[in-house]
Write an enzyme that holds these catalytic residues in place. Structure first.
Site, PDB file in Angstrom:
ATOM      1  N   ARG A 114       0.858  -1.190   0.000  1.00 41.32           N
ATOM      2  CA  ARG A 114       0.000   0.000   0.000  1.00 41.32           C
ATOM      3  C   ARG A 114       0.888   1.232   0.000  1.00 41.32           C
ATOM      4  NH1 ARG A 114      -3.352  -2.392  -1.937  1.00 41.32           N
ATOM      5  NH2 ARG A 114      -5.446  -2.921  -1.246  1.00 41.32           N
ATOM      6  N   GLU A 154      -3.317   7.519  -6.106  1.00 40.60           N
ATOM      7  CA  GLU A 154      -3.147   6.814  -7.379  1.00 40.60           C
ATOM      8  C   GLU A 154      -4.118   7.363  -8.425  1.00 40.60           C
ATOM      9  OE1 GLU A 154      -3.300   2.589  -6.605  1.00 40.60           O
ATOM     10  OE2 GLU A 154      -1.610   2.705  -5.245  1.00 40.60           O
ATOM     11  N   HIS A 208       0.042   0.043 -10.105  1.00 41.20           N
ATOM     12  CA  HIS A 208      -0.751  -0.876  -9.276  1.00 41.20           C
ATOM     13  C   HIS A 208      -1.133  -2.126 -10.081  1.00 41.20           C
ATOM     14  CE1 HIS A 208      -3.404  -0.937  -5.442  1.00 41.20           C
ATOM     15  NE2 HIS A 208      -3.090  -2.163  -5.800  1.00 41.20           N
TER      16      HIS A 208
HETATM   17  P1  NAD Z   1      -1.723 -10.974   4.680  1.00 39.90           P
HETATM   18  O1  NAD Z   1      -2.826 -10.516   5.588  1.00 39.90           O
HETATM   19  O2  NAD Z   1      -1.701 -12.406   4.279  1.00 39.90           O
HETATM   20  O3  NAD Z   1      -0.298 -10.637   5.320  1.00 39.90           O
HETATM   21  C1  NAD Z   1      -0.047  -9.418   5.963  1.00 39.90           C
HETATM   22  C2  NAD Z   1       0.924  -9.717   7.102  1.00 39.90           C
HETATM   23  O4  NAD Z   1       1.316  -8.465   7.667  1.00 39.90           O
HETATM   24  C3  NAD Z   1       0.296 -10.548   8.237  1.00 39.90           C
HETATM   25  O5  NAD Z   1       1.055 -11.722   8.434  1.00 39.90           O
HETATM   26  C4  NAD Z   1       0.369  -9.622   9.447  1.00 39.90           C
HETATM   27  O6  NAD Z   1       0.649 -10.324  10.659  1.00 39.90           O
HETATM   28  C5  NAD Z   1       1.521  -8.705   9.063  1.00 39.90           C
HETATM   29  N1  NAD Z   1       1.559  -7.453   9.781  1.00 39.90           N
HETATM   30  C6  NAD Z   1       0.534  -6.651  10.167  1.00 39.90           C
HETATM   31  N2  NAD Z   1       1.019  -5.558  10.802  1.00 39.90           N
HETATM   32  C7  NAD Z   1       2.372  -5.675  10.814  1.00 39.90           C
HETATM   33  C8  NAD Z   1       3.415  -4.851  11.307  1.00 39.90           C
HETATM   34  N3  NAD Z   1       3.167  -3.707  11.951  1.00 39.90           N
HETATM   35  N4  NAD Z   1       4.696  -5.275  11.118  1.00 39.90           N
HETATM   36  C9  NAD Z   1       4.972  -6.426  10.481  1.00 39.90           C
HETATM   37  N5  NAD Z   1       4.005  -7.264  10.012  1.00 39.90           N
HETATM   38  C10 NAD Z   1       2.726  -6.872  10.164  1.00 39.90           C
HETATM   39  O7  NAD Z   1      -1.792 -10.010   3.408  1.00 39.90           O
HETATM   40  P2  NAD Z   1      -1.236 -10.311   1.934  1.00 39.90           P
HETATM   41  O8  NAD Z   1      -2.299 -11.000   1.158  1.00 39.90           O
HETATM   42  O9  NAD Z   1       0.106 -10.900   2.014  1.00 39.90           O
HETATM   43  O10 NAD Z   1      -1.162  -8.792   1.374  1.00 39.90           O
HETATM   44  C11 NAD Z   1      -0.097  -7.937   1.794  1.00 39.90           C
HETATM   45  C12 NAD Z   1      -0.294  -6.529   1.240  1.00 39.90           C
HETATM   46  O11 NAD Z   1      -0.312  -6.569  -0.196  1.00 39.90           O
HETATM   47  C13 NAD Z   1      -1.591  -5.843   1.668  1.00 39.90           C
HETATM   48  O12 NAD Z   1      -1.298  -4.490   1.964  1.00 39.90           O
HETATM   49  C14 NAD Z   1      -2.449  -5.913   0.423  1.00 39.90           C
HETATM   50  O13 NAD Z   1      -3.415  -4.894   0.388  1.00 39.90           O
HETATM   51  C15 NAD Z   1      -1.385  -5.757  -0.657  1.00 39.90           C
HETATM   52  N6  NAD Z   1      -1.767  -6.211  -2.006  1.00 39.90           N
HETATM   53  C16 NAD Z   1      -1.372  -5.483  -3.087  1.00 39.90           C
HETATM   54  C17 NAD Z   1      -1.700  -5.901  -4.371  1.00 39.90           C
HETATM   55  C18 NAD Z   1      -1.277  -5.121  -5.591  1.00 39.90           C
HETATM   56  O14 NAD Z   1      -1.991  -5.132  -6.581  1.00 39.90           O
HETATM   57  N7  NAD Z   1      -0.127  -4.474  -5.587  1.00 39.90           N
HETATM   58  C19 NAD Z   1      -2.459  -7.057  -4.555  1.00 39.90           C
HETATM   59  C20 NAD Z   1      -2.822  -7.806  -3.442  1.00 39.90           C
HETATM   60  C21 NAD Z   1      -2.468  -7.373  -2.158  1.00 39.90           C
END
Ligand code: NAD
Length: 289
Positions: free
Chosen positions: A216, A245, A263
């Site tokens: 994000r 964005e 994105h």
């Molecule tokens: P997920 O929920 O599986 O993993 C997120 C992890 O972050 C969790 O394990 C959680 O414990 C950890 N976390 C939360 N707060 C934390 C902190 N302060 N310090 C360290 N770790 C922390 O999510 P995901 O499916 O792996 O997605 C990760 C990110 O990718 C999200 O922000 C999501 O919105 C983004 N995303 C982006 C795209 C894109 O198009 N670029 C697509 C999908 C997801």
């Protein structure tokens, strides 16, 4: 049952949903919609939800539901679901793509060669091999990155205070900042993670670190990152997401040592198909109670 598809999904999805009722992409039909399908462009906030009195289910095709006022939806008895598993491989491949493209000067190599130049000597790159990759968050996407980075024989460390993943060496955040050659962000946007990459955290990082953000945009203070890129403290940044964005007026547009994508993380044909299948499963489960 009326299903409104408000953002782009796979072109097969409308046919796949016909068994559940009428399917439309005409946004003027929001007041009659029972089910709303969104990705990131549509933002169901209070006002939006109030204009859809029949709404019972909102499905976000993808991971982050920060574009939806989930609490308000719940207060109106609207169920909010997403498709968190679908996108992990697509995003992980983009992370590796950014890292390889940066290390091997791919964009400059292409642009100059296409332009008739032959600047081979100036394009000497670096390898991923034996570099340290620090993963902030070790959830779904980070684990897919981990598997792929391992194939490149990188040293991989992670910091996630909330989950444990035995495969990967766990470190605290300061150690991750101090020892990583690459830092890749994989956390949700929360009050705790907002602008976690700022001048103070950057100061703890190795000189010449490379930062990749496909999570994000608001995890990073863009002005602080732009300064660090200008000074060379951060050697390069590979970014797929931005504070706003598209990133009109962002200081990051003024620096050269960035690789920017719009994105694109979840934008693969295969992912769109997977999201479509999960949307069908969610609706089936919902109508069957
Ligand atoms: P997920 O929920 O599986 O993993 C997120 C992890 O972050 C969790 O394990 C959680 O414990 C950890 N976390 C939360 N707060 C934390 C902190 N302060 N310090 C360290 N770790 C922390 O999510 P995901 O499916 O792996 O997605 C990760 C990110 O990718 C999200 O922000 C999501 O919105 C983004 N995303 C982006 C795209 C894109 O198009 N670029 C697509 C999908 C997801």
């Amino acid at each position: 049952m009326k299903i409104l598809i408000s953002d782009p999904f796979s072109k097969e999805l409308p046919d796949m949903l016909k068994e559940f009722g009428e399917v439309t992409d005409d946004k003027s039909q929001l007041p009659d919609a029972d089910i709303l399908l969104v990705r990131s462009a549509t933002k169901p906030n209070k006002e939006y939800i109030d204009s859809a009195p029949n709404l019972k289910l909102i499905i976000r095709g993808g991971v982050g539901i920060d574009n939806i006022d989930v609490e308000y939806a719940k207060s109106k008895n609207i169920v909010v679901r997403n498709t968190p598993e679908a996108s992990s491989v697509a995003v992980a491949e983009l992370v590796i793509t950014h890292m390889l493209a940066i290390q091997h000067n791919l964009i400059r190599a292409h642009n100059t060669t296409k332009n008739g130049e032959w600047i081979k000597k100036q394009l000497k790159g670096n390898e991923l091999y034996r570099k340290t990759l620090g993963l902030i968050g070790i959830g779904r996407i980070a684990r897919e990155v981990f598997k792929r980075a391992k194939v490149f024989e990188m040293n991989i460390i992670a910091c996630d205070p909330y989950v444990c993943y035995d495969e990967c060496k766990e470190v605290n955040m300061d150690e991750l900042y101090e020892t990583s050659d690459f830092i890749s962000l994989h956390v949700p946007l929360t009050d705790e993670t907002r602008e976690m990459i700022n001048k103070d955290s950057i100061a703890k990082m190795k000189d010449g670190v490379i930062i990749i953000n496909t999570a994000r945009g608001k995890l990073i203070n863009e002005a602080d990152l732009a300064e660090a890129l200008k000074s060379g403290k951060v050697k390069y940044a590979g970014l797929d997401v931005y504070e706003s964005e598209p990133p009109v007026g962002s200081p990051l547009l003024e620096v050269d040592n960035v690789l920017l994508t719009p994105h694109l993380g979840a934008q693969t044909h295969e992912n769109m198909d997977r999201i479509g299948e999960q949307v069908v499963d969610i609706i089936r489960e919902f109508v069957q109670g």
